[in-house]
Each structure stands twice: as C-alpha cells, then as structure tokens.
Design a protein around this motif. Structure first.
Motif, PDB file in Angstrom:
ATOM      1  N   ILE A  74      11.820  49.431 -36.401  1.00 14.35           N
ATOM      2  CA  ILE A  74       9.816  49.500 -36.431  1.00 14.35           C
ATOM      3  C   ILE A  74       9.182  50.076 -35.255  1.00 14.35           C
ATOM      4  O   ILE A  74      10.233  49.998 -34.221  1.00 14.35           O
ATOM      5  CB  ILE A  74       9.591  47.930 -37.362  1.00 14.35           C
ATOM      6  CG1 ILE A  74       9.413  47.188 -35.630  1.00 14.35           C
ATOM      7  CG2 ILE A  74       9.732  47.181 -38.233  1.00 14.35           C
ATOM      8  CD1 ILE A  74       8.996  45.818 -35.068  1.00 14.35           C
ATOM      9  N   GLY A  75       8.054  50.508 -34.825  1.00 16.55           N
ATOM     10  CA  GLY A  75       7.491  50.923 -33.837  1.00 16.55           C
ATOM     11  C   GLY A  75       8.049  51.906 -33.406  1.00 16.55           C
ATOM     12  O   GLY A  75       7.680  53.270 -34.421  1.00 16.55           O
ATOM     13  N   PHE A  76       7.827  52.431 -32.035  1.00 18.22           N
ATOM     14  CA  PHE A  76       7.531  53.832 -32.168  1.00 18.22           C
ATOM     15  C   PHE A  76       9.634  54.475 -32.754  1.00 18.22           C
ATOM     16  O   PHE A  76       9.357  55.464 -32.672  1.00 18.22           O
ATOM     17  CB  PHE A  76       8.156  54.610 -29.811  1.00 18.22           C
ATOM     18  CG  PHE A  76       5.865  54.234 -29.748  1.00 18.22           C
ATOM     19  CD1 PHE A  76       5.379  55.750 -30.218  1.00 18.22           C
ATOM     20  CD2 PHE A  76       5.871  53.330 -28.730  1.00 18.22           C
ATOM     21  CE1 PHE A  76       3.903  55.847 -30.063  1.00 18.22           C
ATOM     22  CE2 PHE A  76       4.120  53.719 -28.527  1.00 18.22           C
ATOM     23  CZ  PHE A  76       3.923  54.519 -29.153  1.00 18.22           C
ATOM     24  N   ALA A  77      10.616  54.283 -32.309  1.00 14.27           N
ATOM     25  CA  ALA A  77      11.217  54.617 -32.562  1.00 14.27           C
ATOM     26  C   ALA A  77      11.510  54.641 -33.876  1.00 14.27           C
ATOM     27  O   ALA A  77      11.987  55.868 -34.720  1.00 14.27           O
ATOM     28  CB  ALA A  77      12.988  52.983 -32.056  1.00 14.27           C
ATOM     29  N   ALA A  78      11.131  53.892 -35.274  1.00 10.22           N
ATOM     30  CA  ALA A  78      11.121  54.092 -36.633  1.00 10.22           C
ATOM     31  C   ALA A  78      10.230  55.515 -36.535  1.00 10.22           C
ATOM     32  O   ALA A  78      10.295  56.347 -37.496  1.00 10.22           O
ATOM     33  CB  ALA A  78      10.043  52.899 -37.077  1.00 10.22           C
ATOM     34  N   LEU A  79       9.289  55.478 -35.793  1.00 14.46           N
ATOM     35  CA  LEU A  79       8.326  56.207 -36.410  1.00 14.46           C
ATOM     36  C   LEU A  79       8.627  57.984 -35.707  1.00 14.46           C
ATOM     37  O   LEU A  79       7.929  58.792 -37.266  1.00 14.46           O
ATOM     38  CB  LEU A  79       7.013  56.746 -35.259  1.00 14.46           C
ATOM     39  CG  LEU A  79       5.948  57.817 -35.113  1.00 14.46           C
ATOM     40  CD1 LEU A  79       4.709  56.916 -36.248  1.00 14.46           C
ATOM     41  CD2 LEU A  79       4.722  57.309 -33.895  1.00 14.46           C
ATOM     42  N   ASP A  80       9.836  57.772 -34.461  1.00 20.03           N
ATOM     43  CA  ASP A  80      10.349  59.408 -34.730  1.00 20.03           C
ATOM     44  C   ASP A  80      11.356  59.255 -35.809  1.00 20.03           C
ATOM     45  O   ASP A  80      11.563  60.349 -36.194  1.00 20.03           O
ATOM     46  CB  ASP A  80      11.104  58.618 -33.682  1.00 20.03           C
ATOM     47  CG  ASP A  80      10.313  58.659 -32.346  1.00 20.03           C
ATOM     48  OD1 ASP A  80       9.677  58.942 -32.335  1.00 20.03           O
ATOM     49  OD2 ASP A  80      10.957  58.494 -31.237  1.00 20.03           O
ATOM     50  N   ALA A  81      11.693  58.339 -36.600  1.00 20.46           N
ATOM     51  CA  ALA A  81      13.208  57.972 -37.798  1.00 20.46           C
ATOM     52  C   ALA A  81      11.930  58.594 -39.044  1.00 20.46           C
ATOM     53  O   ALA A  81      12.646  59.204 -39.824  1.00 20.46           O
ATOM     54  CB  ALA A  81      13.827  56.936 -37.286  1.00 20.46           C
ATOM     55  N   THR A  82      11.005  58.249 -38.907  1.00 18.45           N
ATOM     56  CA  THR A  82      11.082  57.744 -40.660  1.00 18.45           C
ATOM     57  C   THR A  82       9.570  58.208 -40.729  1.00 18.45           C
ATOM     58  O   THR A  82       8.515  58.343 -41.806  1.00 18.45           O
ATOM     59  CB  THR A  82      10.796  56.412 -40.994  1.00 18.45           C
ATOM     60  OG1 THR A  82       9.585  55.282 -40.078  1.00 18.45           O
ATOM     61  CG2 THR A  82      12.024  55.847 -41.351  1.00 18.45           C
ATOM     62  N   GLY A  83       8.757  59.093 -39.481  1.00 20.71           N
ATOM     63  CA  GLY A  83       7.394  58.915 -39.888  1.00 20.71           C
ATOM     64  C   GLY A  83       5.656  57.821 -39.979  1.00 20.71           C
ATOM     65  O   GLY A  83       5.259  58.603 -40.055  1.00 20.71           O
ATOM     66  N   THR A  84       6.748  56.689 -39.546  1.00 21.32           N
ATOM     67  CA  THR A  84       5.273  55.568 -39.330  1.00 21.32           C
ATOM     68  C   THR A  84       6.513  54.383 -38.961  1.00 21.32           C
ATOM     69  O   THR A  84       7.095  54.154 -38.632  1.00 21.32           O
ATOM     70  CB  THR A  84       5.028  55.322 -41.006  1.00 21.32           C
ATOM     71  OG1 THR A  84       4.769  53.841 -41.276  1.00 21.32           O
ATOM     72  CG2 THR A  84       6.481  54.750 -42.185  1.00 21.32           C
ATOM     73  N   THR A  85       5.548  53.634 -38.219  1.00 20.70           N
ATOM     74  CA  THR A  85       5.920  52.227 -37.518  1.00 20.70           C
ATOM     75  C   THR A  85       6.524  51.429 -38.277  1.00 20.70           C
ATOM     76  O   THR A  85       7.421  50.452 -37.912  1.00 20.70           O
ATOM     77  CB  THR A  85       4.753  51.810 -36.538  1.00 20.70           C
ATOM     78  OG1 THR A  85       3.997  51.465 -37.609  1.00 20.70           O
ATOM     79  CG2 THR A  85       4.854  52.756 -35.643  1.00 20.70           C
ATOM     80  N   ILE A  86       6.274  51.274 -39.595  1.00 19.90           N
ATOM     81  CA  ILE A  86       7.166  50.263 -39.658  1.00 19.90           C
ATOM     82  C   ILE A  86       6.464  50.629 -41.521  1.00 19.90           C
ATOM     83  O   ILE A  86       5.810  51.131 -42.197  1.00 19.90           O
ATOM     84  CB  ILE A  86       5.951  48.940 -40.067  1.00 19.90           C
ATOM     85  CG1 ILE A  86       6.751  48.067 -41.047  1.00 19.90           C
ATOM     86  CG2 ILE A  86       4.594  48.904 -40.803  1.00 19.90           C
ATOM     87  CD1 ILE A  86       6.678  46.676 -40.599  1.00 19.90           C
ATOM     88  N   ASP A  87       7.987  51.464 -42.159  1.00 20.69           N
ATOM     89  CA  ASP A  87       7.548  51.857 -43.388  1.00 20.69           C
ATOM     90  C   ASP A  87       8.050  50.675 -44.417  1.00 20.69           C
ATOM     91  O   ASP A  87       8.499  49.261 -44.410  1.00 20.69           O
ATOM     92  CB  ASP A  87       8.944  52.634 -43.801  1.00 20.69           C
ATOM     93  CG  ASP A  87       9.691  52.751 -43.618  1.00 20.69           C
ATOM     94  OD1 ASP A  87      10.614  50.915 -43.622  1.00 20.69           O
ATOM     95  OD2 ASP A  87      10.908  53.589 -43.218  1.00 20.69           O
ATOM     96  N   ALA A  88       8.281  51.114 -46.079  1.00 20.72           N
ATOM     97  CA  ALA A  88       7.475  50.131 -47.305  1.00 20.72           C
ATOM     98  C   ALA A  88       9.034  48.903 -46.965  1.00 20.72           C
ATOM     99  O   ALA A  88       9.389  48.137 -47.865  1.00 20.72           O
ATOM    100  CB  ALA A  88       7.898  50.995 -48.095  1.00 20.72           C
ATOM    101  N   ALA A  89      10.509  50.145 -46.725  1.00 19.91           N
ATOM    102  CA  ALA A  89      11.949  49.381 -46.948  1.00 19.91           C
ATOM    103  C   ALA A  89      11.373  48.068 -46.208  1.00 19.91           C
ATOM    104  O   ALA A  89      12.266  47.403 -46.231  1.00 19.91           O
ATOM    105  CB  ALA A  89      12.798  50.063 -46.201  1.00 19.91           C
TER     106      ALA A  89
END
Ligand code: ATP
Length: 358
Positions: free
Chosen positions: A44-59
């Motif tokens: 989650i967070g910035f690491a997820a934003l870089d990878a998925t485009g959101t800081t917490i995705d539905a998955a």
C-alpha cells in the motif's frame, strides 16, 4: 482450526521498519504460544501508487476482508496526490470498507518510564471511527466537505444513532472487564445540542443496561483540562470521532510519548492494529523508529482474536506481548532515541522478544 492469517501492510516512512519489528515479535509469540500465525503481505502507500496507480487497490481491500487480522503501518496520506489521481488514505479506506467502528486507544503510564503526567494513570478511549467530521468516510457518496462558492468551505459532521449506540456498547462492555468500571461520555452538547444530544441519548440508554458501571458526562474542553490535571480519575472514555482523535493524542503524550500510543480499530468481524502516530518521514530509513506503539497495537489484536475465536492461547500471547513491551520500556538500555535511549528499532524488538521468552 488453522492459526489466524495476519495481513501485514508496511505503509510509508518508518512503516516498513516498525512493521518488520512487529512481525518479528508476533512470530516469536506464535512460536512461544503455538499460535500458528500465518503472515501475509500486500503493498500500500507510495510503493503501491508507483506500481498500480493507487495507494490501496481493490485487491488489497479484498485480501484484508478475508484475513483474520491486519497490521497497518503508518501512511503519509497528507503527501498523497488527490483521490482522483489514486491518493486514497489506506487507513480511512480500510476503516470504512471493513466497518471498523471502534478505535480503541489505551493510554497508561508505565513503571520505570518517565512521563509528563503528574500521576500514574490507566485509561482507554473508545473513539467512534466511521462518521463525525471525517470527510473521507462519513457520506455514502463523495466527501463530507465541499465549497458552495470559491470563498466558503463547509464540513458536515454526521452523527447517527446506530454509530453512537455501538461505540457506547463497546465502551461499556470493556469497562465491565476493568476494576474501576467507570465510563465517561465526552461531548459538546452545550453547543452541538442536536448531534451530541443524540450521542448522549444513546450513551444514557446503554448506561441504563449497566447499573454496576459508574457513568458520567464531561464536556470535551473540560476533559482536556482534566486529563492534564487528574488523568487518574478516568477509566473508559467514550466519544465521537474527532474528540477521540484529539484527546487520545493528549493522553498518549501524557503517558510518556505519542510514540508509545497503541490502537486497535475493531468492528464486528474485523480488527486492525495501527499505531496512533504518523509515518515520521524525518527519521525513515535510519533504523531508530520506536516500534512500541505498533507492537502494543499487535498485542491488542491478538487479545481481540483470542476473544473472538475463544482461543485462550491467543489471549495469553497478547497479554505476554504487552507485558514484555512494558519490561523492555522499563529498561533505559533498550529504549529508542525518542525516549532518550540508544537502541535501534530492531534492538527494541529483540528486547521485547527476550522479555517474552524469559
Ligand atoms: P505524517 O505526515 O505521517 O503524519 P509526521 O512526521 O508529520 O508524519 P508523525 O509521524 O506523527 O507526524 O511524527 C511527529 C514527530 O514524532 C516526528 O518528529 C517524528 O519523527 C516523531 N515520531 C513519530 N512516530 C515516531 C516513532 N514511532 N518513533 C520515533 N519518533 C517518532
């Protein structure tokens, strides 16, 4: 029954360091008490934003829904881009998605640990977690804050009978397990007559079902003064979202440091351990962050799981973790720099593990 699945979410800033330390302590508790904890992770967070485009995705939310418990590291949501660009606050999102209506925030002085409070105290704040002024979660659709024109901003404070009833019920049920058996409802009904009036109505209705519990009502401004002057005269405090947020930081700091302040977000079916403090970007990566608040929060999660699963080993493990944390904090040599010590984050975790095994 297989052991509980615990979802670990690192978060931002010091998150990976303190979640790592907390995982080590949970793993040691699992071995010592044969809990068979199964750890899962997600980004989650910035690491997820870089990878998925959101800081917490539905998955991740779906993964949290099926986990038995969650450990959430602090997040730098104030630095995220707007929601439209993927910058969701993972904390508020999970609280809302999993209906984690009770934010349970203990604050207590500890033997051997200096504190700004003028006397020892031990209290727990039950903060309503799903509505109030919290614009990111208090409306079904859209935020509860808006601008009718360019120079006027408005914020809606939502207070519902159901939310008041269940936070009061959670607070009274907990007070019934504590020696002082005392509940204080904190409000501002002298000016917020309708909304805090509704809150008090529900608190009084629950109080009537607990005649053995001493019940009182205190205005939030007076409570701020009481906590500084005489924190020992309070036991369980039940209050709405924002008042609980502010008073719990005050109580945490009075108990020694906000860096010690644990919390559990609990609903009927889910619970999430989360330190009260933020992501402390100023010390991220230095290995000196204090993991005490998150370790204490994880201990609360084990106790919650113990009650939910009627599993005494989990309850014992949660209590042993909390006692080991107290022991490590009582020793100046195992304290982190924020408490005047020289221990690292991992050193503190090792001290907690050693105390639990000793
Ligand atoms: P955020 O934007 O995530 O809220 P912040 O730095 O503005 O981060 P906090 O994280 O609450 O707010 O930190 C406030 C101060 O307390 C900072 O100087 C930080 O280094 C310190 N601090 C917070 N948590 C800890 C901790 N666990 N260990 C040591 N210091 C901490």
């Amino acid at each position: 029954m297989t052991g509980p699945a615990i979802l670990l979410l690192d978060g931002d800033g010091i998150g990976p360091e303190i979640v790592g330390a907390t995982r080590a302590v949970l793993a040691a508790a699992s071995d010592r008490f044969a809990l068979d904890l199964r750890f899962q992770t997600a980004t989650i967070g910035f690491a997820a934003l870089d990878a998925t485009g959101t800081t917490i995705d539905a998955a991740v939310i779906a993964q949290a829904r099926v986990a038995d418990g969650i450990v959430l590291g602090p997040v730098s949501h104030n630095a995220y881009p707007p929601v439209a660009e993927g910058g969701l606050n993972p904390s508020g999102t999970l609280r809302r998605a999993l209906d984690l209506f009770a934010n349970i925030r203990p604050a207590a002085t500890r033997t051997g640990l200096p504190a700004p409070a003028t006397m020892p105290f031990d209290l727990v704040i039950f903060r309503e977690n799903t509505e109030g002024f919290y614009a990111d979660r208090n409306l079904h659709l859209g935020p509860g804050e808006f601008m009718p024109d360019a120079d006027t901003a408005m914020a809606l404070r939502k207070i519902s009978r159901r939310a008041c009833r269940r936070i009061a019920e959670a607070g009274f049920a907990h007070a019934a397990t504590r020696p002082a058996a005392h509940v204080t409802a904190v409000h501002k009904a002298n000016v917020l007559r309708v909304s805090d009036g509704l809150f008090l109505e529900e608190c009084r209705a629950v109080a009537a079902a607990y005649p053995a519990i001493r019940y009182e009502e205190v205005l939030v401004d007076a409570m701020a003064a009481h906590l500084v002057r005489n924190p020992a005269c309070h036991d369980v405090i039940v209050t709405t979202n924002m008042f609980g947020d502010i008073l719990s930081d005050l109580a945490g700091e009075l108990s020694g440091s906000l860096g010690l302040a644990a919390s559990l977000n609990a609903g009927s079916d889910h619970a999430m351990a989360q330190a009260q403090h933020g992501s402390a970007p100023d010390i991220a990566g230095a290995g000196v962050a204090n993991p005490a608040a998150l370790i204490g929060s994880a201990a609360m999660l084990l106790e919650w799981l113990g009650a939910r699963r009627s599993a005494p080993a989990l309850t014992r493990a949660g209590r042993a973790m909390a006692a080991a944390l107290d022991a490590a904090l009582a020793n100046p040599a195992t304290r982190t720099p924020d408490l005047g010590g020289r221990a690292s984050t991992d050193g503190m975790a090792r001290a907690v593990i050693a105390a639990m095994q000793g």
